[in-house]
Scaffold this motif. Structure first.
Motif, PDB file in Angstrom:
ATOM      1  N   VAL A   9      -0.965  -3.203  -6.451  1.00 39.25           N
ATOM      2  CA  VAL A   9      -0.767  -3.340  -5.005  1.00 39.25           C
ATOM      3  C   VAL A   9       0.678  -3.737  -4.712  1.00 39.25           C
ATOM      4  CG1 VAL A   9      -1.389  -4.770  -3.013  1.00 39.25           C
ATOM      5  CG2 VAL A   9      -3.182  -3.826  -4.474  1.00 39.25           C
ATOM      6  N   GLU A  10       1.206  -4.685  -5.471  1.00 38.56           N
ATOM      7  CA  GLU A  10       2.601  -5.098  -5.278  1.00 38.56           C
ATOM      8  C   GLU A  10       3.554  -3.923  -5.425  1.00 38.56           C
ATOM      9  OE1 GLU A  10       4.072  -9.396  -6.123  1.00 38.56           O
ATOM     10  OE2 GLU A  10       3.064  -8.674  -7.939  1.00 38.56           O
ATOM     11  N   GLN A  11       3.242  -3.035  -6.333  1.00 32.43           N
ATOM     12  CA  GLN A  11       4.148  -1.924  -6.621  1.00 32.43           C
ATOM     13  C   GLN A  11       4.042  -0.794  -5.611  1.00 32.43           C
ATOM     14  OE1 GLN A  11       3.663  -0.355 -10.587  1.00 32.43           O
ATOM     15  NE2 GLN A  11       5.287   1.148 -10.360  1.00 32.43           N
ATOM     16  N   PHE A  12       2.830  -0.528  -5.099  1.00 36.21           N
ATOM     17  CA  PHE A  12       2.630   0.691  -4.322  1.00 36.21           C
ATOM     18  C   PHE A  12       2.199   0.489  -2.872  1.00 36.21           C
ATOM     19  CE2 PHE A  12       2.003   2.152  -8.736  1.00 36.21           C
ATOM     20  CZ  PHE A  12       2.830   3.271  -8.750  1.00 36.21           C
ATOM     21  N   ALA A  13       1.683  -0.676  -2.520  1.00 39.77           N
ATOM     22  CA  ALA A  13       1.120  -0.858  -1.186  1.00 39.77           C
ATOM     23  C   ALA A  13       2.192  -1.269  -0.175  1.00 39.77           C
ATOM     24  CB  ALA A  13      -0.006  -1.884  -1.221  1.00 39.77           C
ATOM     25  N   SER A  14       1.795  -1.283   1.086  1.00 36.91           N
ATOM     26  CA  SER A  14       2.714  -1.705   2.149  1.00 36.91           C
ATOM     27  C   SER A  14       2.982  -3.204   2.039  1.00 36.91           C
ATOM     28  CB  SER A  14       2.105  -1.384   3.516  1.00 36.91           C
ATOM     29  OG  SER A  14       0.904  -2.117   3.691  1.00 36.91           O
ATOM     30  N   PRO A  15       4.148  -3.660   2.500  1.00 37.05           N
ATOM     31  CA  PRO A  15       4.484  -5.099   2.400  1.00 37.05           C
ATOM     32  C   PRO A  15       3.458  -6.008   3.060  1.00 37.05           C
ATOM     33  CG  PRO A  15       6.454  -3.824   2.920  1.00 37.05           C
ATOM     34  CD  PRO A  15       5.287  -2.880   3.029  1.00 37.05           C
ATOM     35  N   ASP A  16       2.887  -5.574   4.196  1.00 37.76           N
ATOM     36  CA  ASP A  16       1.933  -6.459   4.871  1.00 37.76           C
ATOM     37  C   ASP A  16       0.640  -6.601   4.070  1.00 37.76           C
ATOM     38  OD1 ASP A  16       1.278  -3.796   5.453  1.00 37.76           O
ATOM     39  OD2 ASP A  16       0.189  -4.362   7.274  1.00 37.76           O
ATOM     40  N   LEU A  17       0.218  -5.536   3.362  1.00 37.38           N
ATOM     41  CA  LEU A  17      -0.973  -5.648   2.521  1.00 37.38           C
ATOM     42  C   LEU A  17      -0.679  -6.535   1.310  1.00 37.38           C
ATOM     43  CD1 LEU A  17      -3.909  -4.835   2.090  1.00 37.38           C
ATOM     44  CD2 LEU A  17      -3.116  -2.831   0.816  1.00 37.38           C
ATOM     45  N   VAL A  18       0.504  -6.397   0.745  1.00 37.20           N
ATOM     46  CA  VAL A  18       0.906  -7.266  -0.369  1.00 37.20           C
ATOM     47  C   VAL A  18       0.866  -8.727   0.070  1.00 37.20           C
ATOM     48  CG1 VAL A  18       2.802  -7.908  -1.904  1.00 37.20           C
ATOM     49  CG2 VAL A  18       2.314  -5.498  -1.482  1.00 37.20           C
ATOM     50  N   ASP A  19       1.396  -9.007   1.254  1.00 45.13           N
ATOM     51  CA  ASP A  19       1.418 -10.385   1.761  1.00 45.13           C
ATOM     52  C   ASP A  19       0.013 -10.917   2.019  1.00 45.13           C
ATOM     53  OD1 ASP A  19       4.155 -10.392   1.642  1.00 45.13           O
ATOM     54  OD2 ASP A  19       4.450  -9.930   3.761  1.00 45.13           O
ATOM     55  N   ASP A  20      -0.902 -10.036   2.375  1.00 50.53           N
ATOM     56  CA  ASP A  20      -2.280 -10.451   2.624  1.00 50.53           C
ATOM     57  C   ASP A  20      -3.026 -10.760   1.323  1.00 50.53           C
ATOM     58  OD1 ASP A  20      -2.042 -10.254   5.326  1.00 50.53           O
ATOM     59  OD2 ASP A  20      -3.227  -8.415   5.541  1.00 50.53           O
ATOM     60  N   TYR A  40      -4.657  -0.067   4.336  1.00 57.18           N
ATOM     61  CA  TYR A  40      -5.318  -0.348   3.063  1.00 57.18           C
ATOM     62  C   TYR A  40      -5.088   0.742   2.025  1.00 57.18           C
ATOM     63  CZ  TYR A  40      -7.734  -4.141   5.439  1.00 57.18           C
ATOM     64  OH  TYR A  40      -8.011  -5.291   6.129  1.00 57.18           O
ATOM     65  N   ARG A  41      -4.303   1.753   2.377  1.00 54.84           N
ATOM     66  CA  ARG A  41      -3.968   2.788   1.402  1.00 54.84           C
ATOM     67  C   ARG A  41      -2.937   2.224   0.426  1.00 54.84           C
ATOM     68  NH1 ARG A  41       0.111   6.304   2.039  1.00 54.84           N
ATOM     69  NH2 ARG A  41       0.064   6.000   4.299  1.00 54.84           N
ATOM     70  N   VAL A  42      -3.119   2.544  -0.869  1.00 54.59           N
ATOM     71  CA  VAL A  42      -2.199   2.083  -1.915  1.00 54.59           C
ATOM     72  C   VAL A  42      -1.515   3.314  -2.504  1.00 54.59           C
ATOM     73  CG1 VAL A  42      -1.969   0.803  -4.082  1.00 54.59           C
ATOM     74  CG2 VAL A  42      -3.697   0.114  -2.412  1.00 54.59           C
ATOM     75  N   GLY A  43      -0.259   3.528  -2.151  1.00 53.17           N
ATOM     76  CA  GLY A  43       0.463   4.703  -2.604  1.00 53.17           C
ATOM     77  C   GLY A  43       0.342   5.848  -1.622  1.00 53.17           C
ATOM     78  N   ASP A  44       0.986   6.951  -1.959  1.00 49.75           N
ATOM     79  CA  ASP A  44       0.995   8.106  -1.070  1.00 49.75           C
ATOM     80  C   ASP A  44      -0.329   8.861  -1.110  1.00 49.75           C
ATOM     81  OD1 ASP A  44       3.614   7.557  -0.354  1.00 49.75           O
ATOM     82  OD2 ASP A  44       4.456   8.866  -1.915  1.00 49.75           O
ATOM     83  N   HIS A  47      -6.150  16.295 -10.350  1.00 50.49           N
ATOM     84  CA  HIS A  47      -5.188  15.198 -10.472  1.00 50.49           C
ATOM     85  C   HIS A  47      -4.218  15.147  -9.292  1.00 50.49           C
ATOM     86  CE1 HIS A  47      -6.536  15.402 -14.723  1.00 50.49           C
ATOM     87  NE2 HIS A  47      -6.344  14.101 -14.663  1.00 50.49           N
ATOM     88  N   LYS A  48      -4.351  16.091  -8.352  1.00 51.88           N
ATOM     89  CA  LYS A  48      -3.477  16.103  -7.173  1.00 51.88           C
ATOM     90  C   LYS A  48      -4.282  15.974  -5.885  1.00 51.88           C
ATOM     91  CE  LYS A  48       0.111  18.810  -9.482  1.00 51.88           C
ATOM     92  NZ  LYS A  48       0.968  20.022  -9.451  1.00 51.88           N
ATOM     93  N   SER A  49      -5.495  15.475  -6.020  1.00 54.38           N
ATOM     94  CA  SER A  49      -6.384  15.366  -4.847  1.00 54.38           C
ATOM     95  C   SER A  49      -6.812  13.926  -4.589  1.00 54.38           C
ATOM     96  CB  SER A  49      -7.632  16.219  -5.075  1.00 54.38           C
ATOM     97  OG  SER A  49      -8.370  15.734  -6.190  1.00 54.38           O
ATOM     98  N   LEU A  50      -6.206  12.976  -5.286  1.00 54.40           N
ATOM     99  CA  LEU A  50      -6.711  11.608  -5.306  1.00 54.40           C
ATOM    100  C   LEU A  50      -5.827  10.668  -4.486  1.00 54.40           C
ATOM    101  CD1 LEU A  50      -7.395  11.460  -9.142  1.00 54.40           C
ATOM    102  CD2 LEU A  50      -9.005  12.117  -7.340  1.00 54.40           C
ATOM    103  N   THR A  51      -6.480   9.742  -3.785  1.00 53.26           N
ATOM    104  CA  THR A  51      -5.767   8.709  -3.038  1.00 53.26           C
ATOM    105  C   THR A  51      -6.476   7.384  -3.270  1.00 53.26           C
ATOM    106  OG1 THR A  51      -5.139  10.316  -1.333  1.00 53.26           O
ATOM    107  CG2 THR A  51      -4.920   7.973  -0.764  1.00 53.26           C
ATOM    108  N   MET A  52      -5.679   6.335  -3.479  1.00 54.66           N
ATOM    109  CA  MET A  52      -6.223   5.010  -3.773  1.00 54.66           C
ATOM    110  C   MET A  52      -6.224   4.132  -2.528  1.00 54.66           C
ATOM    111  SD  MET A  52      -6.919   5.359  -6.969  1.00 54.66           S
ATOM    112  CE  MET A  52      -7.540   3.685  -7.142  1.00 54.66           C
TER     113      MET A  52
END
Length: 395
Positions: free
Chosen positions: A100-111, A225-229, A183-188
């Motif tokens: 999450v720290e690496q890929f998520a938005s700053p506000d989600l990281v802070d939460d 709540y999305r993590v990464g693109d 492998h190109k259809s996935l979102t976390m």
């Protein structure tokens, strides 16, 4: 591998002593008994105590950021296992939080991250699906973005969502483009488990552990709540999978954890110690089972295999640990006799049910995080340079 003894500084000896005393205080016999009975592999009181004492933060952070030094991290790993701490899920929480720290938005990281470090927030994995097996890329759980782009609707189900009942978020792999290659259809996503439409159903494994089936029915979550693109979930997931599999880069100092699942074979090592004491104790007639050549041979062979497995690093150790537990635990029960089939807490149980518990634990240990067959294929391809396995029927 370097088997040389590490000389501890006086400060590190004090740290080890203080940690042992702390664990002795919080990981009581009652805690261990309750954990065996419930199969939770988690105790909130212990977890929060470790957070309040700063141990979670020190384990989570790198040494450069105020975390454990390499020596203290090794002491930490060993003492946590030796105390039989209900602990298996902290690694998952920390692994997801780092992602999450690496890929998520700053506000989600802070939460999320401060709550993880304090012990207040726990995270679990939503990877495997009922028909997907170990290939998480065959994901069928769908996430559909609403027209305004701010909300996603998730439908699907996941198997083996361990610790969901004690977690606040699930790190969920979803399919956001069914027409694309797998492998190109996935979102976390990091999905709040208290969101409407999330259902958690308990599932018991043969060793008595609790895991879960989780269902997602029109679960609406914000894009925050999305993590990464979008559709780049495999890139997000790879690092977390490497950590879970124990296939990441290893440090040169030799102080890192030997392999995934070392906590499980530590349980076996404790059981073996008790079994050795039992067979070396004379019965009413003065006879000792260890004096029987076959008993001494099988016990010695089992101990030798166990020591070898405990010293085998990385994904090789992952296989060696589980295979050794599966093959040696029946021998241990046979050495003790029929009373070895009685579980802990039962009157007349040999070695208080230690061998029986290891026997039941051995099966799932070869499945957690991927089956032994998956790891053997990984070794064949990535370590030995062999080709991909061919499962087609013979011609």
């Amino acid at each position: 591998m370097d088997f040389s003894v590490v000389d501890l500084s006086e400060e590190d000896r004090v740290f080890q002593h203080e940690l042992r005393e702390f664990l002795r205080t919080v990981v009581t016999e009652e805690v261990i008994a309750r954990d065996r009975e419930t199969g939770e592999n988690f105790d909130e009181g212990v977890h929060m105590a470790l957070g309040d004492a700063g141990y979670l933060a020190a384990d989570y952070r790198r040494a450069a950021d105020g975390g454990f030094s390499a020596v203290r991290r090794r002491i930490w790993d060993l003492e946590i296992g030796r105390a039989h701490t209900p602990w298996f899920h902290w690694g998952t929480t920390a692994m997801v939080a780092h992602t999450v720290e690496q890929f998520a938005s700053p506000d989600l990281v802070d939460d999320v991250v401060p709550g993880v470090i304090s012990g207040r927030l726990r995270l679990c994995l939503g990877y495997t699906e009922p028909e997907g097996g170990s290939d998480v890329a065959t994901c069928k759980t769908r996430a559909v973005r609403e027209a305004d782009g701010s909300t996603w609707i998730i439908n699907g189900s996941k198997m083996f969502t361990s610790n969901a009942q004690n977690a606040q978020y699930v790190f969920l792999i979803t399919n956001t483009d069914p027409a694309a290659p797998k492998h190109k259809s996935l979102t976390m996503f990091l999905v709040p488990l208290d969101a409407p439409g999330v259902e958690i159903q308990p599932l018991r494994t043969i060793d008595g552990d609790r895991t879960n089936i989780t269902y997602y029915s029109d679960v609406r979550i914000s894009d925050r709540y999305r993590v990464g693109d979008v559709n780049a979930g495999w890139s997000v997931l790879r690092g977390a999978l490497d950590a879970e599999h124990g296939t990441g880069e290893r440090a040169d100092d030799g102080l890192q954890k030997i392999a995934v699942m070392t906590e499980h074979i530590t349980v076996m090592a404790d059981a073996v110690d008790r079994i050795a004491a039992t067979v070396a104790t004379p019965d009413a007639a003065g006879r000792r089972r260890i004096d029987d050549g076959s008993v001494a041979y099988r016990l010695g062979r089992g101990i030798a295999r166990m020591e070898a497995a405990m010293s085998t690093p990385g994904m090789f150790g992952r296989v060696a640990i589980a295979q050794t537990m599966r093959e040696v635990s029946p021998d241990l029960m046979d050495i003790l006799g029929a009373a070895a089939a009685l579980p802990t807490g039962t009157v007349g149980a040999a070695d208080d049910g230690g061998a029986e518990y290891v026997f039941r634990l051995a099966g799932p240990t070869g499945i957690y995080g991927g089956t032994l067959e998956v790891f053997r294929n990984m070794i064949a391809q990535h370590a030995l340079g062999l080709g991909r396995p061919d499962y087609s029927p013979p011609r």
